[in-house]
Every structure is written in C-alpha cells, then in structure tokens.
Design an enzyme around this catalytic site. Sequence first.
Site, PDB file in Angstrom:
ATOM      1  N   ASP A  14       0.622  -1.055   0.025  1.00  0.00           N
ATOM      2  CA  ASP A  14       0.767  -0.134  -0.110  1.00  0.00           C
ATOM      3  C   ASP A  14       0.615   0.809   0.227  1.00  0.00           C
ATOM      4  O   ASP A  14       1.779   1.477   0.708  1.00  0.00           O
ATOM      5  CB  ASP A  14      -1.289   0.180   1.167  1.00  0.00           C
ATOM      6  CG  ASP A  14      -1.981   0.783   0.864  1.00  0.00           C
ATOM      7  OD1 ASP A  14      -1.910   1.394   0.502  1.00  0.00           O
ATOM      8  OD2 ASP A  14      -2.397   1.119   2.514  1.00  0.00           O
ATOM      9  N   ASP A 108      -3.252   2.543  -6.360  1.00  0.00           N
ATOM     10  CA  ASP A 108      -1.733   2.045  -5.000  1.00  0.00           C
ATOM     11  C   ASP A 108      -1.729   1.210  -4.678  1.00  0.00           C
ATOM     12  O   ASP A 108      -1.170   1.254  -3.061  1.00  0.00           O
ATOM     13  CB  ASP A 108      -2.129   3.712  -4.299  1.00  0.00           C
ATOM     14  CG  ASP A 108      -3.586   4.078  -3.737  1.00  0.00           C
ATOM     15  OD1 ASP A 108      -3.809   2.821  -4.339  1.00  0.00           O
ATOM     16  OD2 ASP A 108      -3.631   4.711  -2.839  1.00  0.00           O
ATOM     17  N   GLU A 109      -2.640   0.416  -4.586  1.00  0.00           N
ATOM     18  CA  GLU A 109      -2.502  -0.404  -3.701  1.00  0.00           C
ATOM     19  C   GLU A 109      -2.326  -2.073  -4.705  1.00  0.00           C
ATOM     20  O   GLU A 109      -2.995  -2.347  -5.263  1.00  0.00           O
ATOM     21  CB  GLU A 109      -3.083  -0.772  -2.272  1.00  0.00           C
ATOM     22  CG  GLU A 109      -4.663  -0.735  -2.667  1.00  0.00           C
ATOM     23  CD  GLU A 109      -5.426  -0.474  -1.550  1.00  0.00           C
ATOM     24  OE1 GLU A 109      -5.434  -1.516  -0.639  1.00  0.00           O
ATOM     25  OE2 GLU A 109      -6.406   0.109  -1.445  1.00  0.00           O
TER      26      GLU A 109
END
Length: 360
Positions: A14, A108-109
């Site tokens: 993350d 983003d993860e």
Amino acid sequence: MSEEKPQRKIIHVDMDAFYASVEQLDNPELRGKPVAVGGSETRGVVSAASYEARKFGVRSALSGVLAKKYCPDLIFVRPRFDRYKEVSNKIRQIFHEFTDLVEPLSLDEAYLDVTQNKKGNPSASLIAKEIRERILAETGLTASAGISVNKFVAKIASDVNKPNGQKTIGPDEVESFLEQLPIKKFYGVGKVTTERMYQLGIFTGADLKAQSLEFLEKHFGKSGTYYYYAVRGIHNSEVKPERTTKSVAAEHTFNENLSSEIYMQEQLQAIAEQLAKRLKRYELAGKTVTLKIKYSDFTLQTRSKTLPYFISDKGLILETATELLYQERMKDSVRLLGISLSNLNNEERKTVVVQLRFEF
C-alpha cells in the site's frame, strides 16, 4: 466451508498517501506541508491528503470546506490521474519482477502471492522489504506492506507500521493477532457495522470470535458468515492477477434536492462528461447504461438499457441516460444522480494458481 488454512504467502503493498506524495515529489515547494488533492475551500471533496494534513484530521471524502476549517494552512492541488497512473505502472513493473500473481486493487495498492516467486526467495518478509526499497529507489515514494497467509490478514497488517514500514503475521500468530485487534480495524467492517457490533458488545476480535455462526448470521446475514471465518484466520480467496473492471461510474449529490427533470438533465451532462473522461483514462467502452437515482427519502432506484454496440462517447452516454430519466415519472425530489457503464469491452482471463508450502 472447510477450516483448513492454505499456507500461502501473501503481501499487501500500500503506497503511503499516494496522490499527495506524488504531488510533493513533483513540486518540492509542497514537501513538508499539508496538502489535499481534490476539493477546494468552497466546494468538492478531498481525494487524498498528505500525512502533514492528516495530523489535523483531514481525510479522503472530507468536504473541502471542512478540511480547510480543520487545517487553515491546507494547500489544495488539482488531481493529475495520468501522472498517478504513470507512477503506478512503474510500481507494478517492479511487482512483476517478483511474481506474476499480482492483483491490483487501485492505483496505489495491490496483493502479491509470492508462495512461488521469480527470485526463488523463501522469505515473504524479505521480498516485501526488497520491493519497498526498489519502489523508493525508482520512484522516490515510500510504501508499506503487510505479509501473512491470506489477503485478509495481509491487508490489515499493512496498516500497522504505516508509513514506510511493514508487518509480518506468521501462520502461528494469525489468530492471536486478530483476537487483540479492535473491531473497527477489521477489513470489511465499516463505520455503520462497527456501531452495530458495539451495540452487541463486540469490541475486539476476541469478542467477535466468541459469537456463534448462527448469532452472526442472524444479525449480519451473509456478512456474518464472512466475519465468523475471517476472525479465525480463514480466508481462502486467491490472488487474482486478471482482476477485471466490471463497471465505471460517476455520480453527484446535490446541495439542494431537485424536483424538475429539466434541471436533472442539466446535471446529467456534467456527470456524463466525467464518466466519459474516466472511460477514456482506462481505455474502456460498454453496452449497458444504468441511471442511478437517490430520492430525498434516501430510497434508491436504478434504470438500465443495454445497447447493441459499445459506447464511451459523452453524447451517446448522455442520450441514453436522458432517455432513462424520462422513462417514468419521479416519485419524489432527487438528492443524487449517477450514471454507470457496464458490460464492458474488457475480457476476463482465468489464471491457474499453484500453491506450495514453505517455511515462513
């Protein structure tokens, strides 16, 4: 449902305050300052906040007006999704150097299954450390990671040592870790469910584990089954590398309820334009247009139409949504309108996952 726990090695990576961190990376003048991506002092909502802004209580989905009230020195920055996607692609390239079993959740993860990996490294913790070091060296951004035997625990673990840290929950630690965890930190337990659990005397994982399957199903339906097994560390969902987008949507909640279809049609133009931009960004088109209507009494209605061809153009989306708008009379004033496009032109692929057992 079987209670045998597959001994997988899952990493959840993350990025730390991703959008805001990219803005601070590209603009040195923003570094060390409270930054909000999206929103403004007068309207809109915050999409992301830097850690400097979070200290003041600024979070994503907070209104720009309230964010500025919490943090008078807050700097608002317009989002640049093309730039975020560019950086995200670099990060995913790093992931794929270690494993092809990568399931992105957003820009983003992502989950990574490193049970078998391209480096031949038996330690998932060392792999996560190397990935984070590579991301920092090649993008200038920090990432946090959670490492465990399944996706559920790995995702929770990635939040433990944020920012720029990692946490490993080994097979023998899973149940004790979950027992001590506050219920509000369980993935899949939102704010409303947390309050309901508090009312039932469930404050920690141990409290949740003490409840019978029948009790949880009675109070939470199918989700109760999920909670029953999750708190015991049983979550057998595989990392799906070809996670396919099912639909793309845009919607808007109005400051004042609308009662005229003419005013609603004007709002649909802006929503259709926003949706068309998102489709272009992800290079998608679809056949099924769905109009979402939330009335002033919070009841929800959807109206759909499937076309014989794929569309992504603003004009065609608006034309179909307008047709759905006038399909029948409104039963009340409207507080929210939304348009989504599904039945997309992206193909699903199936991946065979082979699992082996290694020492953690």
